[in-house]
Design a protein around this motif. Structure first.
Motif, PDB file in Angstrom:
ATOM      1  N   HIS A 102       0.798  -1.233   0.000  1.00 46.38           N
ATOM      2  CA  HIS A 102       0.000   0.000   0.000  1.00 46.38           C
ATOM      3  C   HIS A 102       0.828   1.279   0.000  1.00 46.38           C
ATOM      4  CE1 HIS A 102      -3.252  -2.774   0.652  1.00 46.38           C
ATOM      5  NE2 HIS A 102      -2.628  -3.229   1.719  1.00 46.38           N
ATOM      6  N   HIS A 103       2.144   1.153  -0.161  1.00 49.37           N
ATOM      7  CA  HIS A 103       2.971   2.357  -0.268  1.00 49.37           C
ATOM      8  C   HIS A 103       2.763   2.996  -1.633  1.00 49.37           C
ATOM      9  CE1 HIS A 103       6.049   2.522   3.068  1.00 49.37           C
ATOM     10  NE2 HIS A 103       5.233   1.550   3.409  1.00 49.37           N
ATOM     11  N   TRP A 104       2.678   4.316  -1.646  1.00 50.10           N
ATOM     12  CA  TRP A 104       2.678   5.065  -2.902  1.00 50.10           C
ATOM     13  C   TRP A 104       3.972   5.864  -2.942  1.00 50.10           C
ATOM     14  CZ3 TRP A 104      -2.615   7.899  -4.037  1.00 50.10           C
ATOM     15  CH2 TRP A 104      -3.622   6.933  -4.237  1.00 50.10           C
ATOM     16  N   ARG A 105       4.508   6.017  -4.164  1.00 50.89           N
ATOM     17  CA  ARG A 105       5.646   6.924  -4.269  1.00 50.89           C
ATOM     18  C   ARG A 105       5.448   7.816  -5.487  1.00 50.89           C
ATOM     19  NH1 ARG A 105      10.081   6.161  -7.644  1.00 50.89           N
ATOM     20  NH2 ARG A 105       9.798   4.397  -9.067  1.00 50.89           N
ATOM     21  N   CYS A 106       6.230   8.874  -5.540  1.00 53.74           N
ATOM     22  CA  CYS A 106       6.106   9.822  -6.631  1.00 53.74           C
ATOM     23  C   CYS A 106       7.116   9.420  -7.706  1.00 53.74           C
ATOM     24  CB  CYS A 106       6.376  11.231  -6.095  1.00 53.74           C
ATOM     25  SG  CYS A 106       6.355  12.460  -7.367  1.00 53.74           S
ATOM     26  N   ALA A 107       6.604   8.901  -8.833  1.00 50.73           N
ATOM     27  CA  ALA A 107       7.492   8.513  -9.930  1.00 50.73           C
ATOM     28  C   ALA A 107       7.459   9.610 -10.986  1.00 50.73           C
ATOM     29  CB  ALA A 107       7.012   7.195 -10.525  1.00 50.73           C
ATOM     30  N   GLU A 108       8.437   9.617 -11.905  1.00 48.42           N
ATOM     31  CA  GLU A 108       8.375  10.608 -12.975  1.00 48.42           C
ATOM     32  C   GLU A 108       8.847  10.037 -14.288  1.00 48.42           C
ATOM     33  OE1 GLU A 108      10.797  13.639 -10.836  1.00 48.42           O
ATOM     34  OE2 GLU A 108      12.189  13.391 -12.509  1.00 48.42           O
ATOM     35  N   VAL A 109       8.284  10.575 -15.359  1.00 54.05           N
ATOM     36  CA  VAL A 109       8.690  10.161 -16.695  1.00 54.05           C
ATOM     37  C   VAL A 109       8.943  11.434 -17.495  1.00 54.05           C
ATOM     38  CG1 VAL A 109       6.255   9.890 -17.401  1.00 54.05           C
ATOM     39  CG2 VAL A 109       8.042   8.830 -18.763  1.00 54.05           C
ATOM     40  N   ASN A 110      10.054  11.413 -18.245  1.00 53.84           N
ATOM     41  CA  ASN A 110      10.442  12.604 -18.996  1.00 53.84           C
ATOM     42  C   ASN A 110      10.193  12.366 -20.484  1.00 53.84           C
ATOM     43  OD1 ASN A 110      12.724  14.064 -20.601  1.00 53.84           O
ATOM     44  ND2 ASN A 110      12.422  15.197 -18.701  1.00 53.84           N
ATOM     45  N   PHE A 111       9.407  13.232 -21.097  1.00 55.40           N
ATOM     46  CA  PHE A 111       9.112  13.124 -22.530  1.00 55.40           C
ATOM     47  C   PHE A 111       9.838  14.247 -23.263  1.00 55.40           C
ATOM     48  CE2 PHE A 111       5.272  11.522 -20.375  1.00 55.40           C
ATOM     49  CZ  PHE A 111       5.168  10.272 -20.949  1.00 55.40           C
ATOM     50  N   THR A 112      10.512  13.909 -24.348  1.00 52.14           N
ATOM     51  CA  THR A 112      11.108  14.968 -25.171  1.00 52.14           C
ATOM     52  C   THR A 112      10.307  15.088 -26.466  1.00 52.14           C
ATOM     53  OG1 THR A 112      12.678  13.350 -25.989  1.00 52.14           O
ATOM     54  CG2 THR A 112      13.451  14.847 -24.295  1.00 52.14           C
ATOM     55  N   CYS A 113      10.152  16.337 -26.906  1.00 55.06           N
ATOM     56  CA  CYS A 113       9.287  16.620 -28.061  1.00 55.06           C
ATOM     57  C   CYS A 113      10.144  17.153 -29.206  1.00 55.06           C
ATOM     58  CB  CYS A 113       8.263  17.694 -27.702  1.00 55.06           C
ATOM     59  SG  CYS A 113       7.391  17.326 -26.195  1.00 55.06           S
ATOM     60  N   PRO A 114       9.696  16.930 -30.429  1.00 50.85           N
ATOM     61  CA  PRO A 114      10.467  17.438 -31.565  1.00 50.85           C
ATOM     62  C   PRO A 114      10.471  18.957 -31.637  1.00 50.85           C
ATOM     63  CG  PRO A 114       8.470  16.314 -32.309  1.00 50.85           C
ATOM     64  CD  PRO A 114       8.553  16.113 -30.840  1.00 50.85           C
ATOM     65  N   ASP A 261       3.058   5.814   6.143  1.00 51.93           N
ATOM     66  CA  ASP A 261       4.168   6.375   5.378  1.00 51.93           C
ATOM     67  C   ASP A 261       3.800   7.804   4.988  1.00 51.93           C
ATOM     68  OD1 ASP A 261       6.449   6.557   3.603  1.00 51.93           O
ATOM     69  OD2 ASP A 261       5.011   6.293   1.980  1.00 51.93           O
ATOM     70  N   PRO A 262       4.602   8.789   5.429  1.00 49.83           N
ATOM     71  CA  PRO A 262       4.253  10.195   5.179  1.00 49.83           C
ATOM     72  C   PRO A 262       4.084  10.533   3.695  1.00 49.83           C
ATOM     73  CG  PRO A 262       6.095  10.035   6.704  1.00 49.83           C
ATOM     74  CD  PRO A 262       5.832   8.648   6.213  1.00 49.83           C
ATOM     75  N   VAL A 263       4.941   9.946   2.841  1.00 44.10           N
ATOM     76  CA  VAL A 263       4.843  10.257   1.399  1.00 44.10           C
ATOM     77  C   VAL A 263       3.527   9.724   0.832  1.00 44.10           C
ATOM     78  CG1 VAL A 263       5.863   9.754  -0.858  1.00 44.10           C
ATOM     79  CG2 VAL A 263       7.333  10.427   1.052  1.00 44.10           C
ATOM     80  N   THR A 264       3.173   8.497   1.214  1.00 47.72           N
ATOM     81  CA  THR A 264       1.906   7.920   0.738  1.00 47.72           C
ATOM     82  C   THR A 264       0.748   8.811   1.169  1.00 47.72           C
ATOM     83  OG1 THR A 264       2.867   5.721   0.988  1.00 47.72           O
ATOM     84  CG2 THR A 264       0.475   5.825   0.766  1.00 47.72           C
ATOM     85  N   SER A 265       0.748   9.232   2.423  1.00 53.45           N
ATOM     86  CA  SER A 265      -0.340  10.086   2.913  1.00 53.45           C
ATOM     87  C   SER A 265      -0.381  11.405   2.154  1.00 53.45           C
ATOM     88  CB  SER A 265      -0.168  10.370   4.403  1.00 53.45           C
ATOM     89  OG  SER A 265      -0.425   9.205   5.127  1.00 53.45           O
ATOM     90  N   GLY A 539      -9.439   4.375   1.906  1.00 50.96           N
ATOM     91  CA  GLY A 539      -9.616   3.026   2.446  1.00 50.96           C
ATOM     92  C   GLY A 539      -8.497   2.167   1.880  1.00 50.96           C
ATOM     93  N   ILE A 540      -8.327   0.994   2.463  1.00 49.72           N
ATOM     94  CA  ILE A 540      -7.206   0.138   2.049  1.00 49.72           C
ATOM     95  C   ILE A 540      -7.524  -0.483   0.690  1.00 49.72           C
ATOM     96  CG2 ILE A 540      -5.860  -1.906   2.662  1.00 49.72           C
ATOM     97  CD1 ILE A 540      -6.400  -1.211   5.609  1.00 49.72           C
ATOM     98  N   GLU A 541      -6.583  -0.310  -0.257  1.00 51.26           N
ATOM     99  CA  GLU A 541      -6.789  -0.906  -1.579  1.00 51.26           C
ATOM    100  C   GLU A 541      -6.489  -2.399  -1.496  1.00 51.26           C
ATOM    101  OE1 GLU A 541      -5.861   2.425  -4.885  1.00 51.26           O
ATOM    102  OE2 GLU A 541      -4.111   1.787  -3.771  1.00 51.26           O
ATOM    103  N   GLU A 542      -7.179  -3.189  -2.332  1.00 48.11           N
ATOM    104  CA  GLU A 542      -6.879  -4.621  -2.361  1.00 48.11           C
ATOM    105  C   GLU A 542      -5.421  -4.783  -2.767  1.00 48.11           C
ATOM    106  OE1 GLU A 542      -8.547  -6.902  -1.185  1.00 48.11           O
ATOM    107  OE2 GLU A 542     -10.581  -6.070  -1.090  1.00 48.11           O
ATOM    108  N   LEU A 543      -4.826  -5.881  -2.308  1.00 46.38           N
ATOM    109  CA  LEU A 543      -3.399  -6.079  -2.595  1.00 46.38           C
ATOM    110  C   LEU A 543      -3.156  -6.120  -4.086  1.00 46.38           C
ATOM    111  CD1 LEU A 543      -2.304  -8.683   0.068  1.00 46.38           C
ATOM    112  CD2 LEU A 543      -1.958  -6.232   0.034  1.00 46.38           C
ATOM    113  N   GLN A 544      -2.079  -5.468  -4.515  1.00 45.95           N
ATOM    114  CA  GLN A 544      -1.719  -5.423  -5.929  1.00 45.95           C
ATOM    115  C   GLN A 544      -0.790  -6.602  -6.243  1.00 45.95           C
ATOM    116  OE1 GLN A 544      -2.690  -2.518  -7.888  1.00 45.95           O
ATOM    117  NE2 GLN A 544      -4.054  -2.314  -6.161  1.00 45.95           N
TER     118      GLN A 544
END
Ligand SMILES: Nc1ncnc2c1ncn2[C@@H]1O[C@H](COP(=O)(O)OP(=O)(O)OP(=O)(O)O)[C@@H](O)[C@H]1O
Length: 577
Positions: A102-114, A261-265, A539-544
């Protein structure tokens, strides 16, 4: 059949120099590796990704020059000189990624444009979609308890939470509390709630309790409701509450998010989640005592808390010591419990199902309760919204517990009432009658194994909307006379003993443990207020897929309110290992 979502944008962009088809609809941002790409591997998990727009935290413009990106939070920077063909515009999307348990984290994806125009188009389209999500908070009032838990509240907020709020464009007004009940009193009278979309509490369950006491009280006063009257329907709070766990135990956060977890919250706050929650009001006659959201316990759990408070110097070990002591002491208490069973609801305290994200039981029962309250408002003949048939039980009890949520904890992985719900407008009233120590131990041990802790002759459980308790010594004279007639003369002597504890035969009264605080009165009237507050949670998400399926209890590895609420299940660990 679901209609495919209309695409707002579809472009060929690069992620780490690999070409992707990137699309944006109102609900999804998707990037798929192009089949023509030399390293195309269609079955690799990372080739296609979709992120719900609701789980995008923010989008950031970047510049890309000769393979090295230069971050820029808000404005465009012209690249001076150099070969223009090497300069492409880029943007980064920050989004929620789910990790283990149930931990969430902040992910990132970098897109480059023409080209820069296309890039700007993408950034503004994503920002437009984010701005249209009305559930997201823009302004928050934050209270930090600098002394909660390991005294890390301020550091946790500044290092882990504030940067995320800034990324998401949330402005905050932060108050570091100076004394106990500072946050409660500020919310009751001073806080300008019209300027904020929610209140955030950085601390433990005690701090959360302060926040709900301040907010619920303030809401009642603003709406002309008398909080001292137990029969009044309380007005629901419109502001949501976020909990950044920074206490010693953080039970409520765990029960509503699934992890401490503070980040998840923080991420649940940013995406604007909303989890309604029932609140019990506790009155002594016409005097308000407290609000409760987790456990009210008389007898065993009240005694453990009272005893452990005297042993504060021992630290957390005091709960084990007090628990063992109270188990051996084996006090029972006489009194009368009256309750109003919940009517027309689905679900029982002995269901196998658990309250989880999108809980159907909470939705159905919540609907029933609000319809009933609405009917009561328009029907002047009815005396009370929860009128129904009161039932009364008199007896000798080792424990009387009311669980408004499961109250799961490491020592009791299933919790005191495993099938209790966060927002169904009920509480599970558990009565453990006088029994032998051996039987009581059997009951306690069942909180840690697969057996049903309610499937014992001396235990009963009722799903109720209201209950009252009167200890025997508080009962009226006529009640006592009736008892004497019923039970014969032998009672007279034991009554004398009970009323004169100096003889040392037994203790007269226990105390109520109300979410880890001792109540000052034992005769109480408890009423459940369906969905009175809302949290920034879901609420608690079902296990992934990442969940540890081999350990069904892996998602309940948390401590509860200083083990106060469930303190006493302590010594089971000694037996269960
Ligand atoms: N500035 C302060 N000084 C002293 N006490 C405070 C202050 N601010 C809040 N408190 C009180 O501290 C108590 C405990 O705080 P909190 O719940 O944050 O941490 P905890 O007790 O360590 O964690 P938990 O309640 O989860 O076990 C609360 O009851 C709160 O009223």
């Amino acid at each position: 059949m679901d209609r495919p979502c209309r695409l707002l944008l579809l472009s060929e962009l690069c992620v780490r120099n690999v070409a992707y088809d990137v699309s944006l609809s109102r609900s999804l941002l998707t990037w798929k590796r192009r089949a023509s790409s030399p390293v195309y591997r269609p079955f690799r998990a990372s080739v296609n990704r979709s992120v719900p727009v609701t789980e995008i935290i923010s989008v950031r413009e970047e510049q890309w020059m000769n393979g090295s990106d230069q971050k820029d939070d808000s404005s465009w920077k012209k690249i001076k000189g150099g070969d223009r063909s090497d300069c492409r515009q880029a943007f980064t999307v920050l989004y929620v990624e789910r990790c283990r348990q149930h931990h969430w984290r902040c992910a990132e994806v970098n897109f480059t444009c023409p080209d820069g125009v296309l890039c700007q188009n993408w950034v503004s389209s994503i920002r437009e979609q984010l701005a249209s999500i009305s559930a997201r908070p823009r302004n928050l009032l934050v209270y930090i308890n600098p002394y909660g838990g390991k005294r890390q509240g301020k550091r946790i907020y500044e290092q882990k939470v504030a940067p995320l709020f800034a990324q998401a464009g949330i402005s905050t007004h932060v108050i570091v509390t100076d004394y106990a009940n500072h946050a409660r009193d500020h919310l009751k009278t001073d806080a300008d709630l019209s300027k904020v979309d929610g209140v955030v509490c950085v601390g433990g369950d005690g701090m959360f309790s302060e926040i709900i006491h301040g907010l619920v009280w303030r809401t009642q006063i603003d709406n002309g409701v008398d909080p001292n009257c137990p029969d009044e329907d309380l007005s629901p709070c419109s502001h949501r509450i976020g909990i950044i766990p920074a206490g010693s135990t953080d039970c409520i956060c765990f029960a509503t998010v699934g992890t401490n977890d503070p980040v998840t919250s923080a991420l649940h706050i940013i995406v604007g989640d909303s989890q309604p929650m029932d609140v019990c009001s506790v009155h002594h006659h016409n005097m308000f005592l407290r609000y409760s959201v987790s456990l009210l316990g008389y007898g065993f759990y009240g005694d453990v808390l009272t005893d452990s408070e005297r042993k504060r110097w021992m630290g957390p070990a005091r709960y084990d010591i007090s628990g063992l002591k109270m188990f051996l002491t084996h006090h029972y208490y006489e009194g009368t419990v009256s309750y109003l069973p919940a009517r027309g609801i689905i679900g029982t305290p002995r269901d196998a199902g658990r309250c989880r994200y999108g809980c159907a039981v909470c939705q159905h029962n919540g609907q029933i309760q609000s319809e009933r309250a609405e009917k009561y408002k328009t029907n002047e003949d009815s005396e009370c919204a929860d009128d129904g048939e009161w039932r009364t039980i008199r007896g000798k009890f080792l424990a009387i517990n009311a669980a408004s949520m499961s109250c799961a904890c490491p020592r009791s992985p299933k919790g005191l009432s495993p099938a209790a719900h966060l927002a169904d407008g009920t509480t599970d009233l558990i009565l453990v009658r006088k029994c032998s120590r051996f039987n009581f131990l059997r009951h306690l041990l069942r909180h840690t194994n697969k057996d049903d802790q309610f499937d014992l002759a001396f235990v009963e459980v009722h799903r109720v909307v209201r209950f009252r308790f009167t200890p025997r010594y508080c009962q009226s004279d006529s009640d006592l006379e009736l008892d004497l007639l019923e039970n014969g003369k032998r009672q007279i002597f034991s009554q004398i003993c009970r009323d004169h504890p100096a003889c040392g035969c037994t203790r007269t009264n226990s105390s109520w443990n109300c979410d880890g605080e001792i109540l000052t009165h034992t005769a109480i009237d408890v009423r459940v207020h369906c969905r009175l507050i809302k949290l920034f949670a879901r609420g608690i998400e079902e296990l992934q897929v990442f969940a540890d399926l081999s350990n069904p209890c892996a998602d309940v590895e948390y401590c509860d309110r200083k083990l106060r609420s469930s303190a006493g299940l302590f010594f089971m660990s000694l037996f269960v290992g």
